[in-house]
Design a protein around this motif. Sequence first.
Motif, PDB file in Angstrom:
ATOM      1  N   GLU A 129      39.560  67.394  23.752  1.00 29.36           N
ATOM      2  CA  GLU A 129      39.523  68.682  23.043  1.00 29.36           C
ATOM      3  C   GLU A 129      38.758  68.569  21.725  1.00 29.36           C
ATOM      4  OE1 GLU A 129      40.743  71.759  23.945  1.00 29.36           O
ATOM      5  OE2 GLU A 129      41.246  70.980  25.934  1.00 29.36           O
ATOM      6  N   GLY A 130      37.622  67.858  21.762  1.00 32.98           N
ATOM      7  CA  GLY A 130      36.774  67.730  20.596  1.00 32.98           C
ATOM      8  C   GLY A 130      37.157  66.633  19.627  1.00 32.98           C
ATOM      9  N   GLN A 131      38.287  65.946  19.866  1.00 38.02           N
ATOM     10  CA  GLN A 131      38.720  64.852  19.000  1.00 38.02           C
ATOM     11  C   GLN A 131      38.281  63.522  19.613  1.00 38.02           C
ATOM     12  OE1 GLN A 131      40.184  65.330  15.981  1.00 38.02           O
ATOM     13  NE2 GLN A 131      39.940  67.518  16.367  1.00 38.02           N
ATOM     14  N   LEU A 169      53.571  62.837  41.537  1.00 42.88           N
ATOM     15  CA  LEU A 169      54.527  63.941  41.427  1.00 42.88           C
ATOM     16  C   LEU A 169      53.813  65.288  41.446  1.00 42.88           C
ATOM     17  CD1 LEU A 169      57.428  64.933  40.949  1.00 42.88           C
ATOM     18  CD2 LEU A 169      56.937  64.801  38.498  1.00 42.88           C
ATOM     19  N   VAL A 170      52.748  65.410  40.660  1.00 44.44           N
ATOM     20  CA  VAL A 170      52.025  66.679  40.587  1.00 44.44           C
ATOM     21  C   VAL A 170      51.400  67.003  41.946  1.00 44.44           C
ATOM     22  CG1 VAL A 170      50.156  67.912  39.419  1.00 44.44           C
ATOM     23  CG2 VAL A 170      51.618  66.345  38.122  1.00 44.44           C
ATOM     24  N   TYR A 171      50.887  65.985  42.639  1.00 44.64           N
ATOM     25  CA  TYR A 171      50.311  66.192  43.974  1.00 44.64           C
ATOM     26  C   TYR A 171      51.389  66.630  44.959  1.00 44.64           C
ATOM     27  CZ  TYR A 171      47.866  65.172  48.346  1.00 44.64           C
ATOM     28  OH  TYR A 171      47.312  65.260  49.596  1.00 44.64           O
ATOM     29  N   TYR A 172      52.562  66.008  44.879  1.00 48.40           N
ATOM     30  CA  TYR A 172      53.671  66.365  45.765  1.00 48.40           C
ATOM     31  C   TYR A 172      54.073  67.823  45.574  1.00 48.40           C
ATOM     32  CZ  TYR A 172      58.431  66.457  47.638  1.00 48.40           C
ATOM     33  OH  TYR A 172      59.568  66.798  48.334  1.00 48.40           O
ATOM     34  N   MET A 173      53.972  68.298  44.344  1.00 48.20           N
ATOM     35  CA  MET A 173      54.336  69.684  44.043  1.00 48.20           C
ATOM     36  C   MET A 173      53.211  70.665  44.392  1.00 48.20           C
ATOM     37  SD  MET A 173      56.161  69.049  40.355  1.00 48.20           S
ATOM     38  CE  MET A 173      56.501  70.781  40.086  1.00 48.20           C
ATOM     39  N   GLU A 174      52.114  70.170  44.967  1.00 41.79           N
ATOM     40  CA  GLU A 174      50.944  70.980  45.312  1.00 41.79           C
ATOM     41  C   GLU A 174      50.401  71.713  44.087  1.00 41.79           C
ATOM     42  OE1 GLU A 174      51.942  73.422  48.689  1.00 41.79           O
ATOM     43  OE2 GLU A 174      51.961  71.702  50.045  1.00 41.79           O
ATOM     44  N   ALA A 175      50.407  70.981  42.960  1.00 46.60           N
ATOM     45  CA  ALA A 175      49.926  71.548  41.698  1.00 46.60           C
ATOM     46  C   ALA A 175      48.747  70.760  41.138  1.00 46.60           C
ATOM     47  CB  ALA A 175      51.060  71.571  40.669  1.00 46.60           C
ATOM     48  N   SER A 176      48.174  69.855  41.917  1.00 47.34           N
ATOM     49  CA  SER A 176      47.130  68.970  41.416  1.00 47.34           C
ATOM     50  C   SER A 176      45.744  69.555  41.660  1.00 47.34           C
ATOM     51  CB  SER A 176      47.234  67.603  42.096  1.00 47.34           C
ATOM     52  OG  SER A 176      46.239  66.725  41.615  1.00 47.34           O
ATOM     53  N   TYR A 177      44.960  69.703  40.572  1.00 49.27           N
ATOM     54  CA  TYR A 177      43.560  70.089  40.708  1.00 49.27           C
ATOM     55  C   TYR A 177      42.808  69.728  39.432  1.00 49.27           C
ATOM     56  CZ  TYR A 177      44.660  74.289  37.917  1.00 49.27           C
ATOM     57  OH  TYR A 177      45.061  75.144  36.925  1.00 49.27           O
ATOM     58  N   VAL A 178      41.468  69.761  39.510  1.00 49.20           N
ATOM     59  CA  VAL A 178      40.605  69.384  38.398  1.00 49.20           C
ATOM     60  C   VAL A 178      39.533  70.446  38.223  1.00 49.20           C
ATOM     61  CG1 VAL A 178      39.043  68.032  39.852  1.00 49.20           C
ATOM     62  CG2 VAL A 178      39.240  67.480  37.415  1.00 49.20           C
ATOM     63  N   GLU A 179      39.074  70.620  36.981  1.00 54.66           N
ATOM     64  CA  GLU A 179      37.947  71.488  36.660  1.00 54.66           C
ATOM     65  C   GLU A 179      36.908  70.680  35.896  1.00 54.66           C
ATOM     66  OE1 GLU A 179      38.948  75.665  35.261  1.00 54.66           O
ATOM     67  OE2 GLU A 179      40.806  74.588  34.810  1.00 54.66           O
ATOM     68  N   GLY A 180      35.645  70.855  36.246  1.00 51.02           N
ATOM     69  CA  GLY A 180      34.574  70.197  35.516  1.00 51.02           C
ATOM     70  C   GLY A 180      34.137  71.004  34.320  1.00 51.02           C
ATOM     71  N   GLY A 181      33.613  70.325  33.300  1.00 49.41           N
ATOM     72  CA  GLY A 181      33.193  71.007  32.085  1.00 49.41           C
ATOM     73  C   GLY A 181      31.911  70.439  31.522  1.00 49.41           C
ATOM     74  N   ASP A 182      31.467  70.999  30.410  1.00 47.49           N
ATOM     75  CA  ASP A 182      30.259  70.566  29.724  1.00 47.49           C
ATOM     76  C   ASP A 182      30.588  69.489  28.693  1.00 47.49           C
ATOM     77  OD1 ASP A 182      28.767  72.480  31.139  1.00 47.49           O
ATOM     78  OD2 ASP A 182      29.272  74.032  29.665  1.00 47.49           O
ATOM     79  N   VAL A 183      29.552  68.856  28.202  1.00 49.49           N
ATOM     80  CA  VAL A 183      29.735  67.863  27.142  1.00 49.49           C
ATOM     81  C   VAL A 183      30.429  68.517  25.949  1.00 49.49           C
ATOM     82  CG1 VAL A 183      28.571  66.281  25.566  1.00 49.49           C
ATOM     83  CG2 VAL A 183      27.687  66.611  27.878  1.00 49.49           C
ATOM     84  N   GLN A 184      31.460  67.854  25.424  1.00 52.26           N
ATOM     85  CA  GLN A 184      32.210  68.416  24.302  1.00 52.26           C
ATOM     86  C   GLN A 184      31.471  68.199  22.976  1.00 52.26           C
ATOM     87  OE1 GLN A 184      36.588  67.741  24.297  1.00 52.26           O
ATOM     88  NE2 GLN A 184      36.185  66.481  26.087  1.00 52.26           N
TER      89      GLN A 184
END
Length: 346
Positions: A129-131, A169-184
Motif C-alpha cells: 500500500e505504498g509503504q 482455510l480461505v480456499y476451503y471457504m471458497e473465498a480465495s482470489y487474487v487481483e493484479g495491479g500496477d506498479v505502486q
Amino acid sequence: MEQLARLEDLPQTYIDHLTQSNLVPLWPSLRNVLPPKQPVPLTKATAWHYRDIKPLLLEAGELTPIEKAERRVLVLANPGHGLENMKATSSIYLGMQLLLPNEWAPSHRHTPNAVRLVVEGKGAFTTVEGQKCIMEHGDLILTPSGLWHEHGHDGDEPVIWLDVLDLPLVYYMEASYVEGGDVQQVQGTDLGHHYAKGVVPTVHFVRQNANFPLLRYAWTDTKNVLDALAADANHQAPAQVSFINPETGQDCQNIIGYSAIRVAPNETVQLTRRSAAQIFHVIEGQLSITVNSDHFDLARSDTACASCFAQIDLINRSEQPAYVFVADEAPLQKKLGLYSTRPRSV
C-alpha cells in the motif's frame, strides 16, 4: 464408546437410493468427524531442510523467469495432507520464495493473509500500500488480506524468504482470489521507527488501513528483546515474544499467530500442548525438536511442523543460543471458541 454400524452393513439397494438423492448416512462416519476425546489430525510431524530447498530454488530461478512465474515459490507440503494440496497444516501454507537481482514480482492483492520471514540475502524490498519495507534477515513483513503488495530487488545477490499464508482455510471457504495491479508509487518507508516500548503515535497519526499500523517487524529489534528477557533473572522461561498490533495489543493478523522463541545454550524448552498446530523456523543457531515420537535436527533456515495437542520439546545442545520463529492457528481458534491446552504427558 461402542462400535457404530458400518456402511457395508447396509443393503446396496438402500445405499444406491441414498446416492441418487444426494444423501449420506452419518452414523458410519460419525467417529471420523467427531472422534472421541481429541482430534485425529492429518498434519504429520515433518521437517524441511534448507540445504535441500536452496539448490532447487536457485535452479528454479534458472528454469523459470519471474515473468513466467509471477511468484517463484517452492511449497513446503505436508505428506499427511497430500502433497498436491499444498498444506503445511490444515490452515497454514508455507512456501520458499526466490527473487533474483533486478527482478520485480508484480503488484497484486489477494484474500488470504500473508507474511514474509526473510531467510537469506540483501537488497530486496516489499511495498505494501505504498509503504516500502526493506527485507533483511529475520525480518517479518506483513501483507494482509486485500492490501496491494509487490516485491523488488535492488541488490546483487539472491534473496529468499519464507511465505506463511492462511491460504488453505480461505480456499476451503471458497473465498480465495487474487487481483493484479500496477506498479505502486512509494509514499514512504515502513513505519517501525514510529513505535517504541510503551509508546505509539497519537490519534492524529492515521494510516490508510489502521488495522495494520506496523508492516515490518525488524529482526534486530526482536532479537534484542529476546536477549533481554533471557538475561532477566525474574523472567520465567521460555524467552518468547509475540508479534502484535502495537496500537491494539491484538495479534498482528487475524487468523495465524506469530511469535519467536530464544532457546539458550544447553536448554530444553518444553512447550504446552495446544489445540493449535504449529510451525517452527530456525532464524539463527541450531536445535533439535521432538514432536511426540518424532525427532528432527534443525539447522539455520530449517522448518518443521507439529500437529494439534502434540508434545513438543525444543532442545539446544550447542554453546550458542537458538532463535526460532513460530506460526500457529491460535488466533482463529480463540475467535471461534475452540482453543484449549492440555497437560503434558509424564
